[in-house]
Design a protein around this motif. Structure first.
Motif, PDB file in Angstrom:
ATOM      1  N   ALA A 196       0.660  -1.375   0.462  1.00 42.60           N
ATOM      2  CA  ALA A 196       0.149   0.013   0.181  1.00 42.60           C
ATOM      3  C   ALA A 196       1.182   1.222  -0.427  1.00 42.60           C
ATOM      4  O   ALA A 196       0.508   2.704  -0.776  1.00 42.60           O
ATOM      5  CB  ALA A 196      -0.987   0.267   1.084  1.00 42.60           C
ATOM      6  N   ALA A 197       1.558   1.348   0.530  1.00 43.23           N
ATOM      7  CA  ALA A 197       2.860   2.370   0.539  1.00 43.23           C
ATOM      8  C   ALA A 197       3.117   2.601  -0.573  1.00 43.23           C
ATOM      9  O   ALA A 197       3.799   3.884  -0.464  1.00 43.23           O
ATOM     10  CB  ALA A 197       4.098   2.174   2.023  1.00 43.23           C
ATOM     11  N   ILE A 198       3.618   1.699  -1.535  1.00 43.59           N
ATOM     12  CA  ILE A 198       4.576   2.131  -2.930  1.00 43.59           C
ATOM     13  C   ILE A 198       3.860   2.826  -3.840  1.00 43.59           C
ATOM     14  O   ILE A 198       3.592   3.240  -4.137  1.00 43.59           O
ATOM     15  CB  ILE A 198       4.826   0.406  -3.233  1.00 43.59           C
ATOM     16  CG1 ILE A 198       5.386  -0.293  -2.522  1.00 43.59           C
ATOM     17  CG2 ILE A 198       5.222   0.319  -4.603  1.00 43.59           C
ATOM     18  CD1 ILE A 198       6.953  -1.379  -3.216  1.00 43.59           C
ATOM     19  N   ILE A 199       1.974   1.650  -3.133  1.00 46.21           N
ATOM     20  CA  ILE A 199       1.353   2.513  -4.581  1.00 46.21           C
ATOM     21  C   ILE A 199       0.967   4.329  -4.479  1.00 46.21           C
ATOM     22  O   ILE A 199       0.746   4.845  -5.181  1.00 46.21           O
ATOM     23  CB  ILE A 199      -0.111   1.706  -4.132  1.00 46.21           C
ATOM     24  CG1 ILE A 199       0.062   0.487  -4.877  1.00 46.21           C
ATOM     25  CG2 ILE A 199      -0.948   1.867  -4.823  1.00 46.21           C
ATOM     26  CD1 ILE A 199      -1.031  -0.824  -4.924  1.00 46.21           C
TER      27      ILE A 199
ATOM     28  N   ALA B 166       1.530   9.431  -5.785  1.00 43.58           N
ATOM     29  CA  ALA B 166       1.754  11.239  -5.143  1.00 43.58           C
ATOM     30  C   ALA B 166       2.749  11.643  -5.434  1.00 43.58           C
ATOM     31  O   ALA B 166       2.825  12.889  -6.072  1.00 43.58           O
ATOM     32  CB  ALA B 166       2.165  11.246  -3.280  1.00 43.58           C
ATOM     33  N   SER B 167       4.143  11.106  -6.034  1.00 46.56           N
ATOM     34  CA  SER B 167       4.894  11.066  -6.475  1.00 46.56           C
ATOM     35  C   SER B 167       5.536  11.084  -7.674  1.00 46.56           C
ATOM     36  O   SER B 167       5.803  11.350  -8.682  1.00 46.56           O
ATOM     37  CB  SER B 167       6.399  10.430  -5.478  1.00 46.56           C
ATOM     38  OG  SER B 167       5.463  11.472  -4.100  1.00 46.56           O
ATOM     39  N   GLY B 168       4.675  10.338  -8.646  1.00 49.56           N
ATOM     40  CA  GLY B 168       4.882  10.012  -9.793  1.00 49.56           C
ATOM     41  C   GLY B 168       5.469   7.843 -10.063  1.00 49.56           C
ATOM     42  O   GLY B 168       5.936   7.828  -8.766  1.00 49.56           O
ATOM     43  N   PRO B 169       5.449   8.136 -10.722  1.00 56.43           N
ATOM     44  CA  PRO B 169       6.259   6.959 -11.364  1.00 56.43           C
ATOM     45  C   PRO B 169       8.028   7.008 -10.615  1.00 56.43           C
ATOM     46  O   PRO B 169       8.574   7.355 -10.909  1.00 56.43           O
ATOM     47  CB  PRO B 169       6.622   6.479 -12.831  1.00 56.43           C
ATOM     48  CG  PRO B 169       5.170   7.336 -13.471  1.00 56.43           C
ATOM     49  CD  PRO B 169       4.717   8.641 -12.690  1.00 56.43           C
TER      50      PRO B 169
ATOM     51  N   SER C 257       8.797   4.297   2.843  1.00 53.28           N
ATOM     52  CA  SER C 257       8.540   4.227   4.180  1.00 53.28           C
ATOM     53  C   SER C 257       8.500   2.853   4.725  1.00 53.28           C
ATOM     54  O   SER C 257       7.644   2.185   3.892  1.00 53.28           O
ATOM     55  CB  SER C 257       7.446   4.669   5.283  1.00 53.28           C
ATOM     56  OG  SER C 257       7.524   4.551   6.413  1.00 53.28           O
ATOM     57  N   GLY C 258       9.437   2.146   5.473  1.00 53.74           N
ATOM     58  CA  GLY C 258       8.973   1.398   5.371  1.00 53.74           C
ATOM     59  C   GLY C 258      10.306   0.088   4.796  1.00 53.74           C
ATOM     60  O   GLY C 258      10.699  -1.266   5.790  1.00 53.74           O
TER      61      GLY C 258
END
Length: 216
Positions: A177-180, A185-188, A199-200
């Protein structure tokens, strides 16, 4: 007397044979005395103990229990997760516990007859996906058929959904979920090293992932 003996010589001869015959009969029977009852009981007891000892040497197959092992099932199965298995079972047995294959599973890349082992990771690829052979997070093997080009079988972390990301070692629901969220938020991600900005995901996790992922 002489005349009497001559007259009864056959009788005398018969009596002599009877006396010698009777003496020989009793002589032979006296030598063949029956074995004492205590001796017979003792022999029977020894034979019974011998049979019991022999039976005790034979292992009781009913007492031999198969070893319990744990197998991690990922990819295109209906119920991914960690399942308990027994030594001697095969991949198809564990997939059955995981609810079976999804409609997207590529059965041509899976060896259903392979024996499972402790800490093994069974990864079922999707149709069109080319698998890889690598080490799972716990040290067990994660196996699928290999490709021929450098990027075949690797997961594109810019396109993979949450479920596909969880097929990677060290990536659970929270990190997926953090990757998605980072992508939204930041783009690819421009390079695979950008994962360490999430994070993590630290250096140890990244080392497990870097050879399994691409960004384009």
């Amino acid at each position: 007397m002489k005349d009497w003996l001559i007259e009864h010589k056959f009788t005398v001869i018969a009596v002599v044979f009877i006396v010698f015959g009777g003496s020989y009969y009793f002589y032979v029977n006296d030598k063949e005395e029956p074995a004492p009852m205590n001796s017979i009981i003792g022999e029977n007891k020894l034979q019974a103990e011998g049979v019991e000892t022999e039976n005790n040497k034979q292992p009781n197959k009913a007492d031999v229990q198969p070893e319990k092992i744990m197998v991690d099932v990922k990819g295109q199965v209906k119920l991914p997760g960690v399942y308990q298995s027994n030594t001697g079972e095969r991949v198809i047995d564990v997939i059955g516990r995981a609810g079976g294959l999804t409609d997207q599973a590529d059965q041509t890349q899976v060896n259903f007859a392979e024996h499972v082992q402790d800490e093994m990771v069974i990864y079922i690829p999707a149709k069109g996906e080319v698998g890889v052979t690598t080490q799972g997070q716990s040290g067990g093997s994660m196996t699928a058929s290999g490709g021929t080009s450098q990027n075949q079988g690797k997961i594109n972390i810019n396109k993979a959904n949450e479920q596909e990301l969880q097929n990677l070692p060290g990536i659970g629901p929270a990190k997926a979920a953090a990757i998605i969220e980072y992508r939204n938020a930041s783009g690819p991600l421009k390079v695979v090293e950008d994962l360490k900005s999430i994070s993590g995901i630290g250096e140890k996790t990244f080392e497990k992932l870097k050879d399994l992922i691409v960004v384009n």
